[in-house]
Write a protein that holds these residues in place. Structure first.
Motif, PDB file in Angstrom:
ATOM      1  N   GLU A 231     -42.687 -12.370  19.955  1.00  0.00           N
ATOM      2  CA  GLU A 231     -41.762 -12.399  21.092  1.00  0.00           C
ATOM      3  C   GLU A 231     -40.998 -13.725  21.127  1.00  0.00           C
ATOM      4  OE1 GLU A 231     -44.994 -11.718  21.260  1.00  0.00           O
ATOM      5  OE2 GLU A 231     -44.907  -9.538  21.583  1.00  0.00           O
ATOM      6  N   VAL A 232     -41.714 -14.817  20.895  1.00  0.00           N
ATOM      7  CA  VAL A 232     -41.088 -16.136  20.887  1.00  0.00           C
ATOM      8  C   VAL A 232     -40.074 -16.247  19.752  1.00  0.00           C
ATOM      9  CG1 VAL A 232     -41.525 -18.578  20.402  1.00  0.00           C
ATOM     10  CG2 VAL A 232     -42.934 -17.365  22.060  1.00  0.00           C
ATOM     11  N   ILE A 233     -40.409 -15.711  18.592  1.00  0.00           N
ATOM     12  CA  ILE A 233     -39.506 -15.768  17.445  1.00  0.00           C
ATOM     13  C   ILE A 233     -38.202 -15.042  17.746  1.00  0.00           C
ATOM     14  CG2 ILE A 233     -39.183 -15.054  15.041  1.00  0.00           C
ATOM     15  CD1 ILE A 233     -41.076 -17.457  15.478  1.00  0.00           C
ATOM     16  N   GLU A 234     -38.287 -13.892  18.365  1.00  0.00           N
ATOM     17  CA  GLU A 234     -37.068 -13.136  18.701  1.00  0.00           C
ATOM     18  C   GLU A 234     -36.198 -13.927  19.669  1.00  0.00           C
ATOM     19  OE1 GLU A 234     -35.863 -10.371  17.278  1.00  0.00           O
ATOM     20  OE2 GLU A 234     -37.566 -10.678  15.943  1.00  0.00           O
ATOM     21  N   ARG A 235     -36.816 -14.520  20.648  1.00  0.00           N
ATOM     22  CA  ARG A 235     -36.062 -15.306  21.621  1.00  0.00           C
ATOM     23  C   ARG A 235     -35.401 -16.518  20.960  1.00  0.00           C
ATOM     24  NH1 ARG A 235     -38.524 -18.379  27.014  1.00  0.00           N
ATOM     25  NH2 ARG A 235     -36.580 -19.451  27.566  1.00  0.00           N
ATOM     26  N   LEU A 236     -36.150 -17.203  20.114  1.00  0.00           N
ATOM     27  CA  LEU A 236     -35.606 -18.378  19.438  1.00  0.00           C
ATOM     28  C   LEU A 236     -34.490 -18.012  18.468  1.00  0.00           C
ATOM     29  CD1 LEU A 236     -38.867 -20.409  18.716  1.00  0.00           C
ATOM     30  CD2 LEU A 236     -36.958 -21.139  20.158  1.00  0.00           C
ATOM     31  N   GLU A 237     -34.621 -16.884  17.801  1.00  0.00           N
ATOM     32  CA  GLU A 237     -33.577 -16.463  16.864  1.00  0.00           C
ATOM     33  C   GLU A 237     -32.264 -16.196  17.602  1.00  0.00           C
ATOM     34  OE1 GLU A 237     -31.367 -15.315  13.535  1.00  0.00           O
ATOM     35  OE2 GLU A 237     -33.175 -16.517  13.735  1.00  0.00           O
ATOM     36  N   LEU A 238     -32.346 -15.500  18.721  1.00  0.00           N
ATOM     37  CA  LEU A 238     -31.137 -15.256  19.516  1.00  0.00           C
ATOM     38  C   LEU A 238     -30.560 -16.579  20.030  1.00  0.00           C
ATOM     39  CD1 LEU A 238     -32.237 -12.081  21.534  1.00  0.00           C
ATOM     40  CD2 LEU A 238     -30.569 -12.202  19.659  1.00  0.00           C
ATOM     41  N   GLY A 239     -31.454 -17.472  20.441  1.00  0.00           N
ATOM     42  CA  GLY A 239     -31.001 -18.781  20.896  1.00  0.00           C
ATOM     43  C   GLY A 239     -30.325 -19.568  19.797  1.00  0.00           C
ATOM     44  N   MET A 240     -30.882 -19.506  18.578  1.00  0.00           N
ATOM     45  CA  MET A 240     -30.304 -20.233  17.452  1.00  0.00           C
ATOM     46  C   MET A 240     -28.939 -19.664  17.081  1.00  0.00           C
ATOM     47  SD  MET A 240     -31.278 -22.914  15.689  1.00  0.00           S
ATOM     48  CE  MET A 240     -33.033 -23.032  15.339  1.00  0.00           C
ATOM     49  N   GLN A 241     -28.779 -18.360  17.194  1.00  0.00           N
ATOM     50  CA  GLN A 241     -27.475 -17.752  16.928  1.00  0.00           C
ATOM     51  C   GLN A 241     -26.442 -18.248  17.936  1.00  0.00           C
ATOM     52  OE1 GLN A 241     -28.016 -13.487  16.813  1.00  0.00           O
ATOM     53  NE2 GLN A 241     -29.542 -13.597  15.173  1.00  0.00           N
ATOM     54  N   ASN A 242     -26.851 -18.338  19.194  1.00  0.00           N
ATOM     55  CA  ASN A 242     -25.951 -18.880  20.219  1.00  0.00           C
ATOM     56  C   ASN A 242     -25.580 -20.325  19.898  1.00  0.00           C
ATOM     57  OD1 ASN A 242     -24.753 -19.180  23.023  1.00  0.00           O
ATOM     58  ND2 ASN A 242     -26.435 -20.663  23.142  1.00  0.00           N
ATOM     59  N   TYR A 243     -26.559 -21.097  19.542  1.00  0.00           N
ATOM     60  CA  TYR A 243     -26.363 -22.512  19.185  1.00  0.00           C
ATOM     61  C   TYR A 243     -25.397 -22.637  18.004  1.00  0.00           C
ATOM     62  CZ  TYR A 243     -27.925 -27.224  17.642  1.00  0.00           C
ATOM     63  OH  TYR A 243     -28.015 -28.545  17.260  1.00  0.00           O
ATOM     64  N   ARG A 244     -25.601 -21.821  16.989  1.00  0.00           N
ATOM     65  CA  ARG A 244     -24.708 -21.809  15.820  1.00  0.00           C
ATOM     66  C   ARG A 244     -23.275 -21.531  16.232  1.00  0.00           C
ATOM     67  NH1 ARG A 244     -25.446 -16.506  12.768  1.00  0.00           N
ATOM     68  NH2 ARG A 244     -24.446 -15.904  14.737  1.00  0.00           N
ATOM     69  N   ASP A 245     -23.087 -20.553  17.125  1.00  0.00           N
ATOM     70  CA  ASP A 245     -21.742 -20.164  17.541  1.00  0.00           C
ATOM     71  C   ASP A 245     -21.060 -21.268  18.344  1.00  0.00           C
ATOM     72  OD1 ASP A 245     -22.236 -17.774  16.289  1.00  0.00           O
ATOM     73  OD2 ASP A 245     -22.684 -16.669  18.133  1.00  0.00           O
ATOM     74  N   VAL A 246     -21.838 -21.960  19.178  1.00  0.00           N
ATOM     75  CA  VAL A 246     -21.264 -23.076  19.953  1.00  0.00           C
ATOM     76  C   VAL A 246     -20.862 -24.211  19.014  1.00  0.00           C
ATOM     77  CG1 VAL A 246     -21.681 -24.809  21.747  1.00  0.00           C
ATOM     78  CG2 VAL A 246     -22.568 -22.486  22.031  1.00  0.00           C
ATOM     79  N   ILE A 247     -21.695 -24.503  18.019  1.00  0.00           N
ATOM     80  CA  ILE A 247     -21.357 -25.535  17.037  1.00  0.00           C
ATOM     81  C   ILE A 247     -20.059 -25.176  16.326  1.00  0.00           C
ATOM     82  CG2 ILE A 247     -22.030 -26.544  14.819  1.00  0.00           C
ATOM     83  CD1 ILE A 247     -24.913 -26.473  15.742  1.00  0.00           C
TER      84      ILE A 247
END
Length: 388
Positions: A231-247
Motif C-alpha cells: 500500500e505504501v509503495i503504491e502511494r509513494l509511486e503516485l507521489g513520485m510521478q507527481n513530483y516528476r511532473d512538477v520538476i
C-alpha cells in the motif's frame, strides 16, 4: 617484485585495510623481504567504506559534523577531506538505512535532509569539489530533504512549505529555488556534466541506472527494502510521478530520462537536476581518487577480491573495476574471495586472470566468517606459492 593489493572488504569480517596487511605478511613469507615492494590500497565501490578507503590512500582527514538522521533525529556524521579543497562523503552516513531500527523503517517518514547538511558543511569549510556516494539510503523522498537543507522550498497547493519526506511527494505543487545556496546553484541538467555558477563541482557515485518512476524506478525497486508495504509503495509511486511532473514544469527536465535519477530514493534526480551533479561509476571514481593507475606502473601482479563473488560482481563492483584497469595495463590479476558463486566466472571477461576462494568446500558460512583471518592468510600463502 612489485605487488599491488586492492581488495574490497569482506563484509562483517575483514576490512580492506586488514586484507592488505594479511597479503603483505603472506607475500613476505613466500618471497622474503628483499626486492619485494608491496603496495596496499584499500578500495571500495562507492558504497560503505568509500570515505575510509580514499582517506587511507590519500592520508586525508575526517571532519565530524552534526546532522539530522533519516527520522530527523540529531546525530553525528563525518565527511572526508583527502585534501583541503575536496570533500568525499557517503549519503548513508546521514541518511542510511542502517541508521533506522527495523521496526521504524517506513519510506513515508524518512528524509534525506542530513545529506544536504553534509553538503552544506563542506561548503562552509570553503570546499568546492565534492564527491558523494549515494548507496544504502533509507529514503524515498526524491531528494526533497537534501534540497530543503540547501534552501529549496517545496510548496503545496496553498503555498505551505512541505517537509522533505516521502509522504509529501504527492502534495508538491511548486518548487521555489530562489533560496538555493548560491555556492552550489547548478545549471539545469542538459545531459552533460554541469558546474554550478559559483564553481562548485559535484560528482555523484552511482552504479544504478534506474529512472525516477515506473516498474524499474526508485519506489518499486528499492522501496520494499526500506520498509514499504504494498500500500505504501503504491502511494509513494503516485507521489513520485507527481513530483516528476512538477520538476518537469519548473525545470524543463524529465527526470525519467536521466539514468540513475531513481538512485537513493530519487536523490539522484535532485543532485543531477538542481545541483548540476555528474553521475559516475562508484568504483572508477574511487580508483581515480586514490590514483590507482599510477600505482600500476611497473607492477608484476595485482590481488583483488570481495567476500562473495557472483554475477553481480560485474555490475560496478571493485573486482570488475580493478580487473579492467589492470588488464589495460597488461598486468595479471588474481581474485581471492571468501566464496565463489558460479556467476563469478564472468569476472574472467573483465581482467581477472584467476579466481580463488578462502573458504573450504562445504564449510558453513558461520565457521568461514569466524575463521576469516586464518583462512584468508592461509589461502594467500598458498596463492603466492602457486604463483611463484
Amino acid at each position: 617484485m612489485k605487488l599491488i593489493f586492492a581488495s574490497d572488504s569482506f563484509k562483517g569480517t575483514l576490512s580492506s585495510s586488514e586484507i592488505c596487511v594479511l597479503l603483505e605478511k603472506a607475500a613476505k613469507e613466500v618471497f622474503g623481504e628483499e626486492n619485494l615492494n608491496c603496495i596496499g590500497l584499500p578500495v571500495a565501490d562507492g558504497g560503505e567504506g568509500t570515505v575510509d578507503a580514499v582517506l587511507a590512500a590519500r592520508h586525508g582527514k575526517k571532519i565530524r559534523v552534526q546532522v539530522h538522521g533519516p527520522l530527523m533525529e540529531e546525530q553525528e556524521a563525518y565527511i572526508g577531506c583527502p585534501d583541503p579543497d575536496h570533500a568525499v562523503m557517503e549519503m548513508s552516513a546521514a541518511s542510511g538505512l542502517i541508521l533506522v531500527p527495523e521496526a521504524l523503517r517506513n519510506p513515508l517518514r524518512t528524509t534525506s535532509y542530513g545529506t544536504g547538511e553534509m553538503i552544506l558543511a563542506a561548503l562552509n569549510l570553503g570546499i568546492r569539489d565534492i564527491t558523494i556516494a549515494i548507496g544504502g539510503s533509507a529514503t524515498n523522498d526524491g531528494g526533497m530533504g537534501c534540497l530543503s537543507a540547501l534552501g529549496v522550498r517545496f510548496l503545496d497547493e496553498s503555498g505551505k512549505v512541505l517537509a522533505g519526506v516521502g509522504e509529501n511527494l504527492e502534495k508538491v505543487r511548486d518548487i521555489d529555488i530562489d533560496g538555493l545556496d548560491m555556492r552550489i546553484r547548478g545549471m539545469i541538467h542538459s545531459g552533460k556534466p554541469a558546474l554550478s555558477t559559483q564553481g562548485v563541482n559535484l560528482t555523484v557515485m552511482c552504479d544504478v541506472t534506474n529512472p525516477l518512476c515506473g516498474e524499474m524506478g526508485a519506489t518499486r525497486v528499492y522501496g520494499p527494502q526500506k520498509g514499504g508495504t504494498p500500500e505504501v509503495i503504491e502511494r509513494l509511486e503516485l507521489g513520485m510521478q507527481n513530483y516528476r511532473d512538477v520538476i518537469q514544469r519548473k525545470m524543463g527536465v524529465d527526470a525519467d530520462t536521466i539514468p540513475g535519477s531513481g538512485a537513493a530514493g530519487g536523490l539522484g534526480a535532485a543532485l543531477s537536476i538542481f545541483l548540476g551533479g555528474e553521475m559516475r561509476s562508484g568504483v572508477n571514481t574511487v580508483l581515480d581518487l586514490i590514483g590507482f593507475d599510477r600505482y600500476l606502473e611497473g607492477a608484476d601482479l595485482v590481488i583483488t577480491g570481495e567476500g562473495r563473488a557472483d554475477a553481480q560482481s560485474c555490475c560496478g563492483k571493485v573486482m570488475q573495476g580493478v580487473g579492467q584497469r589492470a588488464k589495460a595495463a597488461g598486468i595479471p590479476v588474481i581474485g581471492l574471495c571468501g566464496s565463489l558463486d558460479e556467476g563469478a566466472k564472468k569476472l574472467l571477461d573483465h581482467g581477472i586472470t584467476k579466481l580463488l576462494a578462502t573458504s573450504e568446500p562445504g564449510m558453513p558460512l558461520e565457521e568461514a566468517m569466524r575463521r576469516a583471518e586464518e583462512l584468508y592468510y592461509r589461502s594467500a600463502v598458498r596463492m603466492f606459492k602457486e604463483w611463484k
